[in-house]
Design an enzyme around this catalytic site. Structure first.
Site, mmCIF file in Angstrom:
data_model
loop_
_atom_site.group_PDB
_atom_site.id
_atom_site.type_symbol
_atom_site.label_atom_id
_atom_site.label_comp_id
_atom_site.label_asym_id
_atom_site.label_seq_id
_atom_site.Cartn_x
_atom_site.Cartn_y
_atom_site.Cartn_z
ATOM 1 N N CYS A 107 0.831 -1.213 0.000
ATOM 2 C CA CYS A 107 0.000 0.000 0.000
ATOM 3 C C CYS A 107 0.861 1.258 0.000
ATOM 4 C CB CYS A 107 -0.910 -0.041 1.223
ATOM 5 S SG CYS A 107 -1.805 1.477 1.554
ATOM 6 N N CYS A 110 -0.038 3.893 2.647
ATOM 7 C CA CYS A 110 0.400 3.453 3.981
ATOM 8 C C CYS A 110 1.844 3.874 4.231
ATOM 9 C CB CYS A 110 0.284 1.936 4.114
ATOM 10 S SG CYS A 110 -1.395 1.303 3.945
#
Length: 190
Positions: A107, A110
């Site tokens: 991600c 993230c």
């Protein structure tokens, strides 16, 4: 003869001889150069003819043998990484508010907010515990708390999810500070 469609006109071009042909019974349009090249990088053009995928005008970059780097969302000193077995003790049985961050190594957002989350863990360490949970390794928690987007932030206090505390997606450090301040005020910890 294969045809290539252009925005300006329809051109008929004879096919070029393939540099490499891959035969597959389970070809899907999302097949990528990385999947076909066993983690070797290619630059070129793919087209499909029946059950064969052809790479045209490609050079296999095996001479340079580049591979795809693996990224991780590391936890610093202020953030504890936990799993499903630790969730009850660390989050639900905590005597102070716990901000849970759901993340994944693949991600990008993230990784983007990781430094801001480290800052929050350090800045609010006397009033808040920050933990990180890996999305892929903890499917039961993902299902139980219905985490649909990453990164996801959820505040827990007294063993319960705080209403309206859920936040998904990347966030700037300034907005993250506003978010945490508002949450801590709402649970009367400030």
């Amino acid at each position: 003869m294969d045809t290539i469609v252009s925005n300006s006109a329809l051109l008929s071009i004879p096919p070029l001889p393939p540099v490499r042909t891959v035969t597959s019974n389970s070809y899907s349009p999302t097949t990528s150069a990385l999947a076909l090249s066993s983690k070797k990088l290619f630059s070129g053009f793919f087209y499909s003819s029946g059950s064969q995928i052809r790479q045209l005008g490609l050079r296999n970059s095996s001479s340079s043998a580049r591979t795809v780097p693996k990224f991780t969302v590391a936890s610093g000193g202020g953030i504890q990484q936990i799993n499903e077995t630790q969730f009850q003790d660390t989050v639900l049985n905590s005597d102070r508010p716990v901000l849970v961050e759901f993340v994944a190594n693949w991600c990008g957002p993230c990784r983007l907010i990781s430094p801001a989350m480290e800052w929050v863990a350090q800045e609010y360490r006397d009033r808040l515990t920050v933990v990180k949970i890996d999305h892929d390794a903890n499917p039961k928690l993902i299902e139980e708390y219905k985490v649909y987007g990453l990164p996801a932030l959820i505040l827990f206090t007294n063993g319960q999810e705080v209403p309206e505390s859920r936040r998904e997606g990347a966030i700037t450090k300034v907005k993250l500070k506003e978010y945490v301040d508002a949450l801590l005020e709402s649970v009367s910890v400030a």
